[in-house]
Design an enzyme around this catalytic site. Sequence first.
Site, PDB file in Angstrom:
ATOM      1  CG  HIS B 271      -0.506   0.057   2.511  1.00  0.00           C
ATOM      2  ND1 HIS B 271      -0.137   1.222   3.125  1.00  0.00           N
ATOM      3  CD2 HIS B 271      -0.307  -0.924   3.430  1.00  0.00           C
ATOM      4  CE1 HIS B 271       0.263   0.956   4.353  1.00  0.00           C
ATOM      5  NE2 HIS B 271       0.176  -0.343   4.565  1.00  0.00           N
ATOM      6  CG  ASP B 283       2.521   0.205   7.775  1.00  0.00           C
ATOM      7  OD1 ASP B 283       2.057  -0.342   6.757  1.00  0.00           O
ATOM      8  OD2 ASP B 283       1.817   0.496   8.770  1.00  0.00           O
ATOM      9  CD  GLU B 316      -3.453  -1.334   5.592  1.00  0.00           C
ATOM     10  OE1 GLU B 316      -3.835  -2.282   6.276  1.00  0.00           O
ATOM     11  OE2 GLU B 316      -2.840  -0.365   6.091  1.00  0.00           O
ATOM     12  CD  GLU B 317      -1.528   2.129   7.667  1.00  0.00           C
ATOM     13  OE1 GLU B 317      -2.302   1.603   8.473  1.00  0.00           O
ATOM     14  OE2 GLU B 317      -0.355   1.730   7.493  1.00  0.00           O
ATOM     15  CG  ASP B 343       0.617  -3.802   5.031  1.00  0.00           C
ATOM     16  OD1 ASP B 343       1.515  -3.005   5.372  1.00  0.00           O
ATOM     17  OD2 ASP B 343      -0.580  -3.664   5.348  1.00  0.00           O
ATOM     18  CG  HIS B 415       0.467   2.505  12.607  1.00  0.00           C
ATOM     19  ND1 HIS B 415      -0.810   2.144  12.928  1.00  0.00           N
ATOM     20  CD2 HIS B 415       0.715   1.919  11.398  1.00  0.00           C
ATOM     21  CE1 HIS B 415      -1.317   1.359  11.970  1.00  0.00           C
ATOM     22  NE2 HIS B 415      -0.403   1.206  11.029  1.00  0.00           N
TER      23      HIS B 415
END
Lengths: 456, 456
Positions: B271, B283, B316-317, B343, B415
Site C-alpha cells: 500500500h 509500512d 489501507e490505513e 504489508d 505507525h
Amino acid sequence: MKRLSIAIAAATLAIAAPAAAQDLAGGAAAVRDKALTDQTAWSIAESLTTEVGPRMVGSQGMERARDWAVAKLKALGFENVRVESFTTPAWSRGAESVEVVAPWPVKLHVLGLGGSVSTPAGGITAPIAVFTSYQTMLDQPPGALAGKIAVVTQRMGRTQDGSGYGAIGPQRWTGAAEAAKRGAVGYLMRSLSTDDTRLPHTGGGAPAGIPAAALSTPDADLLENMARRGQPVTVRMAMTSSVNPKAQAWNISGEIRGREAPDEVIVIGGHLDSWDPGTGAVDDAAGIAITTAAAKLVAQAGPPRRTIRVVMWGSEEQGGSSEAYAAAHKDEAAKIVVAGESDSGAGRIWSVSLPKAGADHAAMKAFRTSLAPLKVGVSPEPPAFGGADIRGIIGLGAPFVDFNQDASRYFDLHHSADDTLDKIDPAELAQNVAVWASFLHTVANSDVEFRTKPAP
Amino acid sequence: MKRLSIAIAAATLAIAAPAAAQDLAGGAAAVRDKALTDQTAWSIAESLTTEVGPRMVGSQGMERARDWAVAKLKALGFENVRVESFTTPAWSRGAESVEVVAPWPVKLHVLGLGGSVSTPAGGITAPIAVFTSYQTMLDQPPGALAGKIAVVTQRMGRTQDGSGYGAIGPQRWTGAAEAAKRGAVGYLMRSLSTDDTRLPHTGGGAPAGIPAAALSTPDADLLENMARRGQPVTVRMAMTSSVNPKAQAWNISGEIRGREAPDEVIVIGGHLDSWDPGTGAVDDAAGIAITTAAAKLVAQAGPPRRTIRVVMWGSEEQGGSSEAYAAAHKDEAAKIVVAGESDSGAGRIWSVSLPKAGADHAAMKAFRTSLAPLKVGVSPEPPAFGGADIRGIIGLGAPFVDFNQDASRYFDLHHSADDTLDKIDPAELAQNVAVWASFLHTVANSDVEFRTKPAP
C-alpha cells in the site's frame, strides 16, 4: 555515674577511631551486599522523574526540584540540609519548527541547541549545504556558506567509555559558531546520538548568533539522501528562545556528620537540573539516586568517622553550579578529603580511578577487595575528570575519584526525550550504589589521605 | 515466407508454453540469486521515503505519492500503468497537546488516534482513571468512568509472528468507544508498541465521540507511577482533527503482460498510503519495493506466460482501497490466479502459506526447492489473511498466499515517527524480494492452478 560516662566515652571512641583494615573490609562488604538489594536509589530516581520531571535551570520544574531535594534529604535523615543560592544565565526553548520546503516537503524532528538565538519572525528559508564530516565544513573558506543553512551529519561512535562523545562533541559545541564565521544563516547537526530513534538530542553550544538545532539521526540521513540527488534543497527554520541572564539556581546538600572528624568532608553527588525533553532519568536522577542512597547506606551501618556530604548541584547542563559551589566553599577546600560526581547514567561501573596519594593505603586495599564480586577493577590510570560540578573545588585542590561507568547505551538517551525512568536498569543502578557505598564506607571510617597537602 | 512465419510462431509458443518443472526450478533459482544482490527494492524504498515521505490519504503527500508511483512504474518498464480513482473518508490530524496539569505537571508524548474527534476549544481537563489491563476497564459498569479520562496501559508482547498486535489490538480499535460507553470524556492508551522510545504509535480506532490518543510507552509508565501514589491526577487534552468525507484516493497498478495467457493475472503489491508521523518505510514502502522489484526481476528473466500485476493500493490505513479495488475488478475476479500483499515490513520471510489447491503441483515443488537457501519453510497451514487490500478480491474468490515475515521488530516502528528508511535492513529486504521473485517466476511461467473454480 562518672564511671558510666567514661564507659560511654570509650565506646564512642571505639566507634569513631579509624577502623582496622580487617574491619574496613568487613564493613565495606556488608554495605556493598546491602546495596545490591536496597531499593533506596530506585525509589529516589522514580520519585524525582515522576514527581518533578524535566527541570531546566530557571524553570518552574527546577523550583519544584529544589523543594523535592530538601524534602528528600530530610526524609532520608540527612543533617545540615542546606540550600545555597546563586544566579546563572538560563536559556529556555520556545516554539521550534524546521522543515524541508522544496523540492520534497517534510517536517524534520529537531531540538534547538541550548543558547540558540531565535529566528526572525517568519523564520529563515535558505538552501542547505550538507557536510558528512565536520572537518569538511571547517575546511570551507570564509563566505563559502553565505546565505546557507549548514548541515553537519557526521555520525557518533558507540564506545564503552563514552569517548565517542568527546570525539564528535565539537559538532555541537562550536559547530554553529564555525558555520556562522563562514557566512551560514542557520545550523543543523546530526544529534550526538548512538541511537536510531526519531528523537533529537539537545545540549549546549557556543554562542553563534545564528539559530542552531539538532536533527534526529533519521532526519540527518534524510537530508543526506536528499542532498545526494544534486538538486538544491530548501529548508525553513522557525525557532524562538529566551535567556534569563540572572536565573535563580540552587546547590542543595545534606550531610552524614562524622563523629570523630566532622570537618573532614567527603563531597559527592549528582546534578539536579536536566535538559527539558526527557524526565532527566539517566542525566542525572541516576547520579543523585546513586550517591544519596550510598551515603544513606553508610549512615545506616553506623556513624562514620568523617563527614559525607551529598550535593545536588543545580546547574550542570547550562553551567554555573561548579563555580558557585567552589566560591561558597573555598574556605573549606583543604578539608575536602575527596570529591566525586556520578553523572554518566546508570550503566554499571567497570573500573575506578583513585588518587595516587592514598591509593595504596590499607583502607584502599580493603576497598579493592570489596570490588571483586562487583566485577570492578582499579584502573592503573589516575582520575582524569571527576565531574563537571566538582571542577571548581578540584581547582581549589580537592582530590577526586572517577568511577568509570559503561556508557555504551548512555548516548542513546542523553539530552533526549528518551531520557526516562524505564531506561534505568535496576540491577545496574544497584551495582553503582554498591561501589559508591563501599568506597564511602571505607574512606569515611578510615584515615586514608588523598590530599597531597593535608588539612591543617 | 510462410515457413518463416511458422517458425516464428513455433518459437513464440516455445517461450510461452508452461515450462517443465526442471526449467521452472532453474528459473526460480536464477531470479532468487539475482534478487539477493539486486538494488531495485532498496532504491524504490529510498526514493519513496525521501522524495514523498508521509502520505496520508487525502493529503498533498498522497498526491505526490500518486505521481511518484506512475512515474516509477513507467520508468521500470511496467505496461498498462493505471490510476483507478475512488473516494474514501480521510481523517487528518491538527494540533495535539496532552499534559498532566496536577499534581506533577508534565507534557505527555501522544499522537491522536485516527478518527479521534477534536476536544472543545480550551481542551478537556479531567481526572484520570488508570487501568493496567484493558479487561479491567471493560469490567467497569456503565457510568463508572463519568467525567474521567480513561487510561489503559496494558503492555504489548513481542512475537515473531506479530500475534502480540492482534492480542492487544482492541485497546486501540475499540477502547475509546468502550470508555465512552462507561461515561469517559477522553481516552488515552499505551501505544501498541514493543519499543521503549518516547514516540507514540498512532492508528485507526472505532468512532467513539470522545478524543482519543496513544501515549508513548514511557508516558504510559509515568501515568501508572503517578496513579500508584493514590492522589487524583488531572490531565488536560487539547486536540483538533478534521475529516474529509470524500477524499480522492487512487489504486495504481502496472503490469508485466503475459505472453501466452495474458488474461490470467497474478495480483500482488503493497500500500502506497502511510500514517503521518514517519516516512512510511516499513509500512509500507517496503511492501511496494519488494513486490515491484520482484516483478521487475521476473520480467528481466524473459516474458512470462501469465500476467503479473503490481498494485500500489491507495488507502489501507484508513480503509477503502480493498473495496474500491474489488468493485473495479469484480468482472475479472475469476481470472486472478493468485493474490498476495506485502504489508508486514521488511523483516525476513520465515515461512510461506500456499493455497491447498496447487500446493502440490510440480511447479510449487520447484518453488519449495528454491526456498531452502533462503531459510524459508512451507507452512502446513493454509493462508489465513492475504492482506488488508486484497480482502475484497479474496471475497470474490481470488486465491491468495501469505508470506510470513519475522515481525519481531515491526511493532517497534509501526505507525510511529520511527518508521524511517534506516530501519530497513537491506539484506532482509533482499531476502523478501528473492522469495517473491521465485514465487512469481514459478507461478507466471507454469500452469499451476490455485483456483478451485478455474476461469472459464
